[in-house]
Motif scaffolding. Sequence first.
Motif, PDB file in Angstrom:
ATOM      1  N   PHE A   1       0.812  -1.196   0.000  1.00 16.47           N
ATOM      2  CA  PHE A   1       0.000   0.000   0.000  1.00 16.47           C
ATOM      3  C   PHE A   1       0.862   1.269   0.000  1.00 16.47           C
ATOM      4  N   ILE A   2       1.961   1.218   0.721  1.00 12.59           N
ATOM      5  CA  ILE A   2       2.865   2.369   0.758  1.00 12.59           C
ATOM      6  C   ILE A   2       3.410   2.640  -0.645  1.00 12.59           C
ATOM      7  N   GLY A   3       3.860   1.589  -1.316  1.00 13.06           N
ATOM      8  CA  GLY A   3       4.385   1.738  -2.673  1.00 13.06           C
ATOM      9  C   GLY A   3       3.342   2.268  -3.637  1.00 13.06           C
ATOM     10  N   GLN A   4       2.125   1.737  -3.550  1.00 16.37           N
ATOM     11  CA  GLN A   4       1.046   2.201  -4.417  1.00 16.37           C
ATOM     12  C   GLN A   4       0.726   3.658  -4.138  1.00 16.37           C
ATOM     13  N   CYS A   5       0.736   4.062  -2.876  1.00 18.90           N
ATOM     14  CA  CYS A   5       0.497   5.461  -2.514  1.00 18.90           C
ATOM     15  C   CYS A   5       1.561   6.357  -3.145  1.00 18.90           C
ATOM     16  N   ARG A   6       2.810   5.945  -3.046  1.00 21.41           N
ATOM     17  CA  ARG A   6       3.892   6.744  -3.643  1.00 21.41           C
ATOM     18  C   ARG A   6       3.723   6.864  -5.155  1.00 21.41           C
ATOM     19  N   ARG A   7       3.378   5.744  -5.816  1.00 17.68           N
ATOM     20  CA  ARG A   7       3.169   5.772  -7.280  1.00 17.68           C
ATOM     21  C   ARG A   7       2.003   6.695  -7.635  1.00 17.68           C
ATOM     22  N   ASN A   8       0.904   6.580  -6.894  1.00 20.25           N
ATOM     23  CA  ASN A   8      -0.256   7.437  -7.166  1.00 20.25           C
ATOM     24  C   ASN A   8       0.082   8.908  -6.978  1.00 20.25           C
ATOM     25  N   ALA A   9       0.806   9.212  -5.899  1.00 19.20           N
ATOM     26  CA  ALA A   9       1.189  10.604  -5.634  1.00 19.20           C
ATOM     27  C   ALA A   9       2.083  11.131  -6.749  1.00 19.20           C
ATOM     28  N   LYS A  10       3.017  10.314  -7.211  1.00 25.79           N
ATOM     29  CA  LYS A  10       3.923  10.734  -8.292  1.00 25.79           C
ATOM     30  C   LYS A  10       3.138  10.983  -9.578  1.00 25.79           C
ATOM     31  N   GLU A  11       2.232  10.061  -9.920  1.00 25.11           N
ATOM     32  CA  GLU A  11       1.417  10.211 -11.136  1.00 25.11           C
ATOM     33  C   GLU A  11       0.548  11.467 -11.088  1.00 25.11           C
ATOM     34  N   ALA A  12       0.106  11.849  -9.889  1.00 25.01           N
ATOM     35  CA  ALA A  12      -0.744  13.030  -9.725  1.00 25.01           C
ATOM     36  C   ALA A  12       0.065  14.296  -9.454  1.00 25.01           C
ATOM     37  N   SER A  13       1.395  14.184  -9.525  1.00 26.37           N
ATOM     38  CA  SER A  13       2.306  15.302  -9.274  1.00 26.37           C
ATOM     39  C   SER A  13       2.185  15.849  -7.851  1.00 26.37           C
ATOM     40  N   PHE A  14       1.959  14.962  -6.886  1.00 27.36           N
ATOM     41  CA  PHE A  14       1.857  15.344  -5.480  1.00 27.36           C
ATOM     42  C   PHE A  14       2.959  14.736  -4.627  1.00 27.36           C
ATOM     43  N   SER A  15       3.958  14.126  -5.225  1.00 25.60           N
ATOM     44  CA  SER A  15       4.930  13.374  -4.421  1.00 25.60           C
ATOM     45  C   SER A  15       5.648  14.236  -3.387  1.00 25.60           C
ATOM     46  N   GLU A  16       5.791  15.530  -3.624  1.00 24.46           N
ATOM     47  CA  GLU A  16       6.441  16.399  -2.630  1.00 24.46           C
ATOM     48  C   GLU A  16       5.514  16.716  -1.470  1.00 24.46           C
ATOM     49  N   ARG A  17       4.206  16.497  -1.650  1.00 29.06           N
ATOM     50  CA  ARG A  17       3.229  16.860  -0.625  1.00 29.06           C
ATOM     51  C   ARG A  17       2.653  15.653   0.112  1.00 29.06           C
ATOM     52  N   VAL A  18       3.049  14.443  -0.284  1.00 26.57           N
ATOM     53  CA  VAL A  18       2.488  13.229   0.311  1.00 26.57           C
ATOM     54  C   VAL A  18       3.613  12.414   0.941  1.00 26.57           C
ATOM     55  N   THR A  19       3.429  12.060   2.198  1.00 28.87           N
ATOM     56  CA  THR A  19       4.400  11.210   2.904  1.00 28.87           C
ATOM     57  C   THR A  19       3.651  10.014   3.467  1.00 28.87           C
ATOM     58  N   PRO A  20       3.663   8.889   2.762  1.00 30.60           N
ATOM     59  CA  PRO A  20       2.960   7.709   3.285  1.00 30.60           C
ATOM     60  C   PRO A  20       3.626   7.198   4.558  1.00 30.60           C
ATOM     61  N   GLN A  21       2.814   6.744   5.502  1.00 26.15           N
ATOM     62  CA  GLN A  21       3.303   6.198   6.769  1.00 26.15           C
ATOM     63  C   GLN A  21       2.556   4.904   7.060  1.00 26.15           C
ATOM     64  N   LEU A  22       3.242   3.932   7.604  1.00 20.15           N
ATOM     65  CA  LEU A  22       2.621   2.700   8.054  1.00 20.15           C
ATOM     66  C   LEU A  22       2.394   2.808   9.553  1.00 20.15           C
ATOM     67  N   SER A  23       1.156   2.516   9.987  1.00 23.64           N
ATOM     68  CA  SER A  23       0.827   2.667  11.403  1.00 23.64           C
ATOM     69  C   SER A  23      -0.147   1.580  11.816  1.00 23.64           C
ATOM     70  N   ASP A  24      -0.088   1.182  13.064  1.00 22.74           N
ATOM     71  CA  ASP A  24      -1.057   0.229  13.599  1.00 22.74           C
ATOM     72  C   ASP A  24      -2.310   0.944  14.114  1.00 22.74           C
ATOM     73  N   GLY A  25      -2.350   2.244  13.997  1.00 27.87           N
ATOM     74  CA  GLY A  25      -3.504   3.021  14.424  1.00 27.87           C
ATOM     75  C   GLY A  25      -3.405   3.565  15.834  1.00 27.87           C
ATOM     76  N   SER A  26      -2.474   3.055  16.625  1.00 24.75           N
ATOM     77  CA  SER A  26      -2.399   3.524  18.004  1.00 24.75           C
ATOM     78  C   SER A  26      -1.506   4.746  18.158  1.00 24.75           C
ATOM     79  N   THR A  27      -0.533   4.911  17.258  1.00 30.45           N
ATOM     80  CA  THR A  27       0.319   6.104  17.289  1.00 30.45           C
ATOM     81  C   THR A  27       0.622   6.530  15.860  1.00 30.45           C
ATOM     82  N   LEU A  28       0.726   7.809  15.686  1.00 26.60           N
ATOM     83  CA  LEU A  28       1.125   8.371  14.401  1.00 26.60           C
ATOM     84  C   LEU A  28       2.442   9.101  14.605  1.00 26.60           C
ATOM     85  N   PRO A  29       3.386   8.956  13.679  1.00 24.39           N
ATOM     86  CA  PRO A  29       4.706   9.568  13.851  1.00 24.39           C
ATOM     87  C   PRO A  29       4.702  11.058  13.508  1.00 24.39           C
TER      88      PRO A  29
END
Length: 184
Positions: free
Chosen positions: A1-29
């Motif tokens: 999912f992280i990789g797909q998010c990065r690809r989607n952001a790049k295709e939409a020209s948003f890669s500088e504005r999107v930082t995908p993060q993996l989280s278990d939902g209990s804490t966000l970095p």
Amino acid sequence: FIGQCRRNAKEASFSERVTPQLSDGSTLPLPDGALDRITTRNTLIYVDDPKTALDEFHRVVRVGGKVHAIEGDWPMMVAEPVPLRTWAALVEAAACACRTPDIGRKLPGLLSQIGFADIELEVVTRPDMDGRLLPMIRNMAGYARQSGELDETEIDNAMRMLDEALADRTYLVLAPQFVVGASK
């Protein structure tokens, strides 16, 4: 999912504005008040403790920021022509795959308890008469099989009923989505 998010952001020209993060939902970095907006879709149903996740959303959203959540509610689904008791048993058995199968209806109350304001709710569904939701239902049937809580023949019969109903055009599935927005 992280990789797909990065690809989607790049295709939409948003890669500088999107930082995908993996989280278990209990804490966000992220630091307190770091975000203007959080959007989540069909995610909280799988989180161990949705209230903890929403508390964390409250922490990282700035004052005046918004949270948007779109979640289903498996027990509210309807699958015609499967008998109500059979469908309810299948949903109950499949619920082993998620932590809170009825999270949709719980969202407004949880957001209010946590301290969010201006809570808006819309329940939407797009009736499925052409089998669009069958892949999701097949996944649910797989979860029900894994749970061992429902006899295999009952699961098979429910799926057969849906396949036959699709063929003879008596198939109808409703899967409500709770669209909830709130402000901090």
